[in-house]
Scaffold this motif. Structure first.
Motif, mmCIF file in Angstrom:
data_model
loop_
_atom_site.group_PDB
_atom_site.id
_atom_site.type_symbol
_atom_site.label_atom_id
_atom_site.label_comp_id
_atom_site.label_asym_id
_atom_site.label_seq_id
_atom_site.Cartn_x
_atom_site.Cartn_y
_atom_site.Cartn_z
ATOM 1 N N GLU A 87 0.855 -1.010 -0.090
ATOM 2 C CA GLU A 87 -0.136 -0.122 0.090
ATOM 3 C C GLU A 87 1.089 1.192 0.193
ATOM 4 N N GLN A 88 1.965 1.596 0.550
ATOM 5 C CA GLN A 88 2.596 2.480 0.377
ATOM 6 C C GLN A 88 3.071 2.315 -0.445
ATOM 7 N N LEU A 89 4.042 1.322 -1.568
ATOM 8 C CA LEU A 89 4.530 1.148 -3.014
ATOM 9 C C LEU A 89 3.711 2.092 -3.771
ATOM 10 N N ALA A 90 2.260 1.661 -3.304
ATOM 11 C CA ALA A 90 1.403 1.890 -4.989
ATOM 12 C C ALA A 90 1.054 3.842 -4.183
ATOM 13 N N LYS A 91 2.055 3.950 -3.406
ATOM 14 C CA LYS A 91 1.250 5.909 -3.604
ATOM 15 C C LYS A 91 2.681 6.501 -4.381
ATOM 16 N N LEU A 96 7.290 0.810 -11.371
ATOM 17 C CA LEU A 96 7.110 0.609 -11.909
ATOM 18 C C LEU A 96 6.780 -1.261 -11.554
ATOM 19 N N ALA A 97 7.147 -1.613 -10.808
ATOM 20 C CA ALA A 97 6.548 -3.274 -10.636
ATOM 21 C C ALA A 97 7.429 -3.180 -9.106
ATOM 22 N N ILE A 98 7.011 -3.906 -8.255
ATOM 23 C CA ILE A 98 7.022 -4.792 -6.936
ATOM 24 C C ILE A 98 7.532 -6.449 -7.218
ATOM 25 N N PHE A 99 8.682 -6.854 -6.583
ATOM 26 C CA PHE A 99 9.601 -7.725 -6.415
ATOM 27 C C PHE A 99 9.222 -8.308 -4.829
ATOM 28 N N GLY A 100 8.523 -9.673 -5.154
ATOM 29 C CA GLY A 100 8.194 -10.493 -3.695
ATOM 30 C C GLY A 100 9.528 -11.449 -2.895
ATOM 31 N N ALA A 113 -3.696 -5.876 -2.519
ATOM 32 C CA ALA A 113 -3.352 -4.225 -2.913
ATOM 33 C C ALA A 113 -2.892 -4.396 -4.154
ATOM 34 N N VAL A 114 -2.106 -5.584 -4.521
ATOM 35 C CA VAL A 114 -2.105 -5.213 -5.569
ATOM 36 C C VAL A 114 -2.431 -5.172 -7.171
ATOM 37 N N HIS A 115 -4.163 -5.706 -7.088
ATOM 38 C CA HIS A 115 -4.844 -5.909 -8.568
ATOM 39 C C HIS A 115 -5.568 -4.406 -7.860
ATOM 40 N N LYS A 116 -5.936 -4.250 -6.282
ATOM 41 C CA LYS A 116 -6.960 -2.759 -6.454
ATOM 42 C C LYS A 116 -6.354 -1.364 -7.029
ATOM 43 N N ASN A 117 -4.191 -1.626 -6.954
ATOM 44 C CA ASN A 117 -3.462 -0.468 -7.640
ATOM 45 C C ASN A 117 -2.753 -0.669 -8.358
ATOM 46 N N GLU A 336 3.180 1.829 -18.332
ATOM 47 C CA GLU A 336 1.884 2.054 -18.094
ATOM 48 C C GLU A 336 1.621 0.398 -17.539
ATOM 49 N N ALA A 337 1.335 0.129 -16.052
ATOM 50 C CA ALA A 337 0.819 -0.857 -16.093
ATOM 51 C C ALA A 337 0.414 -2.393 -17.190
ATOM 52 N N ASP A 338 -0.958 -1.443 -17.908
ATOM 53 C CA ASP A 338 -2.012 -2.437 -18.233
ATOM 54 C C ASP A 338 -0.979 -2.622 -20.006
ATOM 55 N N ALA A 339 -0.206 -2.020 -20.202
ATOM 56 C CA ALA A 339 0.659 -1.858 -21.836
ATOM 57 C C ALA A 339 1.493 -3.191 -21.170
ATOM 58 N N VAL A 340 2.053 -3.108 -20.244
ATOM 59 C CA VAL A 340 3.601 -3.269 -19.561
ATOM 60 C C VAL A 340 2.809 -5.159 -19.472
ATOM 61 N N ARG A 341 1.944 -5.337 -18.857
ATOM 62 C CA ARG A 341 1.553 -6.295 -18.724
ATOM 63 C C ARG A 341 1.346 -6.952 -20.137
#
Length: 392
Positions: A87-91, A96-100, A113-117, A336-341
């Motif tokens: 949630e903090q990173l989403a701000k 560009l992306a989060i690695f788990g 949280a990943v998909h909500k944001n 943009e996330a949609d384009a990169v996905r």
């Protein structure tokens, strides 16, 4: 003369200011992992793989005019903390992306949280099938790692090839353990093996004697172990205590993400018949990308033997994932996330350290590694994992 010199200097200053103004801000790759609790070696290996790949990308001009930078957050194996971190990173506008990290339960908890944001989430370790096979559409999770559904087949096959017909399962009491119960049960039925005992171990459990006694009494010919390093050490010590060290212990790779060897000790480790599923070893993969990764690791961190690099799968997976991600950004021509996905699902053939991805992902498959990419390894006298093919 002075006037012309002043004009010349002002022109240079103006041009420099314009160049600075036109520079694009760095893009952030975030790593949210266990960096201080039970899977420090795994988290550190993932961070180092990312650092090496990021430096390589930046030295080659970045991506779409952006340099890359790394930001880390430490969830310490706690799902609630992981959700807070996401949630903090989403701000961040530059994300560009989060690695788990290593822990499937944390990664699964973060999915909302990943998909909500609408964030891209790349997994270089957590193996739970449900992490990728989730109910989100579109699905923002991509993985270069083991998939439990596939790992079950390999672990059961390893037991079968040892001549074992009846097995026991030891599973950590988490979502990751439950994921493996499903996959291992299915694989055992498919390959004709019988599960005669299923025992659960809690995080931070310190004694497993009673459960191990039940396994021995069940007549199981081998144990398949799914746990992280501290619990794997507890299970191993119970085997030794009950003088049953000759029983094959066939392990998922959670124990390789922590300090398992130090907790068990080299003397006791040498008494165990222990094998561990893996996807990468510098002794197994032989390609230009793995050679570059090894050289860069030695120059940047520690000039040690290839087999001595801790949690090496995390290093290689995260290295490849950074390059896969940047290839997708270039293909999309956008951050943009949609384009990169969409680009991640339509990449050309790419050579990585782990393998040649042909391709890494598709619209219907966000896992890059399958059973044919896994192999078993065993600890040598120095406590380093060596592919079984290099031992026998």
């Amino acid at each position: 003369m002075t006037r012309f010199l002043l004009i010349f200097l002002l022109t240079l200053t103006g041009a420099g200011s314009l160049a600075v103004a036109q520079e694009k801000a760095p893009l952030v790759l975030a790593l949210d992992a266990d960096l201080s609790a039970v899977a420090v070696e795994g988290g550190t290996a993932i961070r180092r793989g990312m650092e090496i790949a990021i430096a390589e990308v930046n030295n080659n001009g970045g991506v779409l005019g952006h340099q890359l930078s790394l930001v880390t957050t430490d969830h310490r194996g706690n799902p609630a903390r992981g959700v807070y971190n996401v949630e903090q990173l989403a701000k961040r506008q530059d994300l560009l992306a989060i690695f788990g990290g290593v822990h499937t339960p944390v990664a699964v908890a973060e999915l909302d949280a990943v998909h909500k944001n609408n964030l891209l989430f790349l997994s270089p370790w957590a193996a739970g099938t449900s992490l990728v096979d989730n109910h989100y559409t579109p699905n923002n999770v991509f993985r270069v790692s083991i998939r439990d559904e596939q790992a079950g087949e390999v672990l059961i096959k390893t037991a079968r090839e040892r001549g074992v017909k009846e097995i026991a399962l030891v599973l950590e009491r988490t979502g990751w353990g439950r994921s493996n119960l499903t996959s291992l049960s299915k694989a055992a039925e498919h390959q004709g093996l019988k599960i005669v005992s299923t025992q659960w171990i809690n995080w931070r459990q310190t004694d497993f004697t009673n459960e191990m006694s039940a396994i021995i009494q069940s007549g199981a010919g081998a144990i398949i172990l799914v746990s992280n390093a501290p619990e794997a050490a507890v299970v191993s010590k119970a085997l030794l205590k009950l003088e049953a060290a000759e029983m094959p212990l066939i392990a998922h790779w959670g124990l390789a993400g922590g300090d398992f060897v130090a907790e068990v000790g080299l003397t006791d480790l040498s008494k165990l018949d222990l094998s561990v599923i893996q996807t990468f070893s510098f002794l197994y993969q032989n390609n230009s990308r793995s050679a570059y990764l090894l050289k860069a690791y030695r120059q940047r961190y520690d000039d040690i033997a290839p087999q001595a690099i801790p949690a090496v799968v995390g290093l290689a997976h995260s290295y490849d994932l950074v390059h896969i991600l940047t290839a997708a950004v270039k293909k999309a021509g956008s951050v943009e996330a949609d384009a990169v996905r969409q680009a991640l699902e339509n990449l050309p053939v790419l050579q990585g350290a782990v393998k040649q991805y042909a391709p890494a992902f598709t619209e219907n498959m966000h896992d890059a590694l399958m059973a044919e990419d896994y192999f078993m390894a065993m600890f040598n006298e120095d406590g380093h994992l060596i592919p079984v093919s290099d031992i026998r």
